[in-house]
Design a protein around this motif. Structure first.
Motif, PDB file in Angstrom:
ATOM      1  N   ILE A   1     -26.465 -67.662 -17.836  1.00 13.22           N
ATOM      2  CA  ILE A   1     -27.841 -67.318 -18.184  1.00 13.22           C
ATOM      3  C   ILE A   1     -28.734 -68.417 -17.614  1.00 13.22           C
ATOM      4  O   ILE A   1     -28.578 -69.584 -17.956  1.00 13.22           O
ATOM      5  CB  ILE A   1     -28.024 -67.188 -19.701  1.00 13.22           C
ATOM      6  N   VAL A   2     -29.653 -68.032 -16.725  1.00  8.58           N
ATOM      7  CA  VAL A   2     -30.530 -69.005 -16.070  1.00  8.58           C
ATOM      8  C   VAL A   2     -31.983 -68.586 -16.247  1.00  8.58           C
ATOM      9  O   VAL A   2     -32.281 -67.422 -16.518  1.00  8.58           O
ATOM     10  CB  VAL A   2     -30.198 -69.132 -14.556  1.00  8.58           C
ATOM     11  N   LYS A   3     -32.889 -69.560 -16.099  1.00 10.81           N
ATOM     12  CA  LYS A   3     -34.321 -69.297 -16.201  1.00 10.81           C
ATOM     13  C   LYS A   3     -34.905 -69.240 -14.799  1.00 10.81           C
ATOM     14  O   LYS A   3     -34.686 -70.135 -13.992  1.00 10.81           O
ATOM     15  CB  LYS A   3     -35.013 -70.394 -17.004  1.00 10.81           C
ATOM     16  N   VAL A   4     -35.660 -68.166 -14.527  1.00 15.60           N
ATOM     17  CA  VAL A   4     -36.328 -67.995 -13.236  1.00 15.60           C
ATOM     18  C   VAL A   4     -37.737 -67.470 -13.485  1.00 15.60           C
ATOM     19  O   VAL A   4     -38.065 -67.009 -14.573  1.00 15.60           O
ATOM     20  CB  VAL A   4     -35.560 -67.017 -12.318  1.00 15.60           C
ATOM     21  N   LYS A   5     -38.558 -67.529 -12.459  1.00 17.46           N
ATOM     22  CA  LYS A   5     -39.907 -66.980 -12.559  1.00 17.46           C
ATOM     23  C   LYS A   5     -39.823 -65.450 -12.605  1.00 17.46           C
ATOM     24  O   LYS A   5     -38.949 -64.854 -11.966  1.00 17.46           O
ATOM     25  CB  LYS A   5     -40.737 -67.409 -11.361  1.00 17.46           C
ATOM     26  N   PRO A   6     -40.717 -64.805 -13.331  1.00 17.44           N
ATOM     27  CA  PRO A   6     -40.649 -63.351 -13.482  1.00 17.44           C
ATOM     28  C   PRO A   6     -40.763 -62.593 -12.155  1.00 17.44           C
ATOM     29  O   PRO A   6     -40.068 -61.604 -11.952  1.00 17.44           O
ATOM     30  CB  PRO A   6     -41.840 -63.024 -14.391  1.00 17.44           C
ATOM     31  N   GLY A   7     -41.605 -63.055 -11.257  1.00 17.44           N
ATOM     32  CA  GLY A   7     -41.766 -62.375  -9.972  1.00 17.44           C
ATOM     33  C   GLY A   7     -40.507 -62.436  -9.139  1.00 17.44           C
ATOM     34  O   GLY A   7     -40.136 -61.459  -8.481  1.00 17.44           O
ATOM     35  N   TYR A   8     -39.832 -63.564  -9.160  1.00 19.58           N
ATOM     36  CA  TYR A   8     -38.582 -63.732  -8.413  1.00 19.58           C
ATOM     37  C   TYR A   8     -37.527 -62.781  -8.961  1.00 19.58           C
ATOM     38  O   TYR A   8     -36.781 -62.151  -8.208  1.00 19.58           O
ATOM     39  CB  TYR A   8     -38.123 -65.184  -8.520  1.00 19.58           C
ATOM     40  N   ALA A   9     -37.474 -62.667 -10.286  1.00 14.79           N
ATOM     41  CA  ALA A   9     -36.506 -61.761 -10.908  1.00 14.79           C
ATOM     42  C   ALA A   9     -36.826 -60.306 -10.578  1.00 14.79           C
ATOM     43  O   ALA A   9     -35.949 -59.546 -10.161  1.00 14.79           O
ATOM     44  CB  ALA A   9     -36.489 -61.976 -12.417  1.00 14.79           C
ATOM     45  N   ARG A  10     -38.093 -59.907 -10.742  1.00 10.97           N
ATOM     46  CA  ARG A  10     -38.490 -58.514 -10.515  1.00 10.97           C
ATOM     47  C   ARG A  10     -38.350 -58.092  -9.058  1.00 10.97           C
ATOM     48  O   ARG A  10     -37.913 -56.981  -8.771  1.00 10.97           O
ATOM     49  CB  ARG A  10     -39.958 -58.314 -10.926  1.00 10.97           C
ATOM     50  N   ASN A  11     -38.761 -58.971  -8.155  1.00  8.18           N
ATOM     51  CA  ASN A  11     -38.838 -58.579  -6.748  1.00  8.18           C
ATOM     52  C   ASN A  11     -37.585 -58.875  -5.937  1.00  8.18           C
ATOM     53  O   ASN A  11     -37.391 -58.283  -4.881  1.00  8.18           O
ATOM     54  CB  ASN A  11     -40.029 -59.282  -6.084  1.00  8.18           C
ATOM     55  N   PHE A  12     -36.735 -59.789  -6.405  1.00  9.42           N
ATOM     56  CA  PHE A  12     -35.574 -60.167  -5.602  1.00  9.42           C
ATOM     57  C   PHE A  12     -34.259 -59.923  -6.334  1.00  9.42           C
ATOM     58  O   PHE A  12     -33.373 -59.237  -5.826  1.00  9.42           O
ATOM     59  CB  PHE A  12     -35.674 -61.642  -5.180  1.00  9.42           C
ATOM     60  N   LEU A  13     -34.101 -60.509  -7.522  1.00 14.90           N
ATOM     61  CA  LEU A  13     -32.806 -60.472  -8.201  1.00 14.90           C
ATOM     62  C   LEU A  13     -32.460 -59.087  -8.762  1.00 14.90           C
ATOM     63  O   LEU A  13     -31.343 -58.604  -8.571  1.00 14.90           O
ATOM     64  CB  LEU A  13     -32.781 -61.504  -9.333  1.00 14.90           C
ATOM     65  N   PHE A  14     -33.395 -58.437  -9.431  1.00 20.33           N
ATOM     66  CA  PHE A  14     -33.112 -57.135 -10.034  1.00 20.33           C
ATOM     67  C   PHE A  14     -32.845 -56.041  -8.990  1.00 20.33           C
ATOM     68  O   PHE A  14     -31.868 -55.311  -9.110  1.00 20.33           O
ATOM     69  CB  PHE A  14     -34.235 -56.703 -10.976  1.00 20.33           C
ATOM     70  N   PRO A  15     -33.689 -55.882  -7.961  1.00 19.03           N
ATOM     71  CA  PRO A  15     -33.427 -54.806  -6.989  1.00 19.03           C
ATOM     72  C   PRO A  15     -32.104 -54.961  -6.240  1.00 19.03           C
ATOM     73  O   PRO A  15     -31.489 -53.975  -5.865  1.00 19.03           O
ATOM     74  CB  PRO A  15     -34.592 -54.901  -6.002  1.00 19.03           C
ATOM     75  N   ARG A  16     -31.653 -56.179  -6.019  1.00 19.28           N
ATOM     76  CA  ARG A  16     -30.409 -56.408  -5.278  1.00 19.28           C
ATOM     77  C   ARG A  16     -29.179 -56.393  -6.184  1.00 19.28           C
ATOM     78  O   ARG A  16     -28.058 -56.555  -5.715  1.00 19.28           O
ATOM     79  CB  ARG A  16     -30.486 -57.740  -4.533  1.00 19.28           C
TER      80      ARG A  16
END
Length: 194
Positions: free
Chosen positions: A65-80
């Motif tokens: 479990i890591v902390k990231v910025k919301p935009g990075y999560a929404r636009n990069f991590l979740f779609p991939r």
């Protein structure tokens, strides 16, 4: 308010948006003052927790479990499909994936170990034509070794046979075979004349 460069006066009287719009403040001055503005308004950087589904360089290993910025999560991590939003349901999914991955890796390790034992007991003999002065016609290549192993019922990847160069002389050879990143075995080969 008394502050450096009159920024707090400006922010207090006009609001944060006007600081960015005013032309007398250069963009560099705004970036230099960003930290002071955040502290002045008691704002905090916003982060969200995500669960990594696979190892990702720079963030962490699978299941963490890591902390990231919301935009990075929404636009990069979740779609991939690299991460999921951290919640009870998603933590349970992550734990189940981790258990399945461990079970699968144990099963693969067990199969590779039995294959390594089978290869250790296997010996191959290649009969080659020899000319004058014991020179061989042709050579024994990794393709020949692969097909001979396949005939004996040992199936493995062609790239697992670590033969640097084809065998062009008679003799006994120990050929390394890499089954996994941490599992390597040897195959005994006899090259004789017909």
């Amino acid at each position: 308010f008394q502050a450096e460069d009159g920024i707090r006066d400006s922010v207090a009287s006009r609001g944060l948006g006007d600081v960015y719009k005013r032309q007398e403040y250069s963009l560099n001055a705004v970036f230099k003052c960003r930290k002071r503005l955040i502290n002045f308004f008691n704002l905090r950087e916003v982060y969200m927790e995500v669960i990594l589904l696979e190892d990702f360089e720079g963030l962490g290993a699978s299941g963490e479990i890591v902390k990231v910025k919301p935009g990075y999560a929404r636009n990069f991590l979740f779609p991939r499909g690299i991460a999921l939003r951290s919640s009870k349901k998603n933590r349970a999914i992550s734990e189940e994936r981790k258990r399945n991955k461990e079970i699968k890796s144990k099963r693969i390790d067990k199969a590779n170990q039995s294959l390594a034992n089978k290869i250790n007991k296997t010996e191959l003999t290649f009969e080659m034509q020899v000319g004058d002065e014991e020179k061989m016609f042709g050579a024994v290549t990794s393709k020949d070794i692969y097909s001979a192993l396949d005939e004996k019922g040992v199936s493995l990847d062609k790239n697992a046979i670590l033969l640097d160069e084809p065998i062009k002389a008679l003799g006994i050879y120990h050929i390394p075979i890499k089954l996994d990143s941490d599992l390597e075995t040897e195959l005994k080969i006899y090259v004789i004349k017909t």
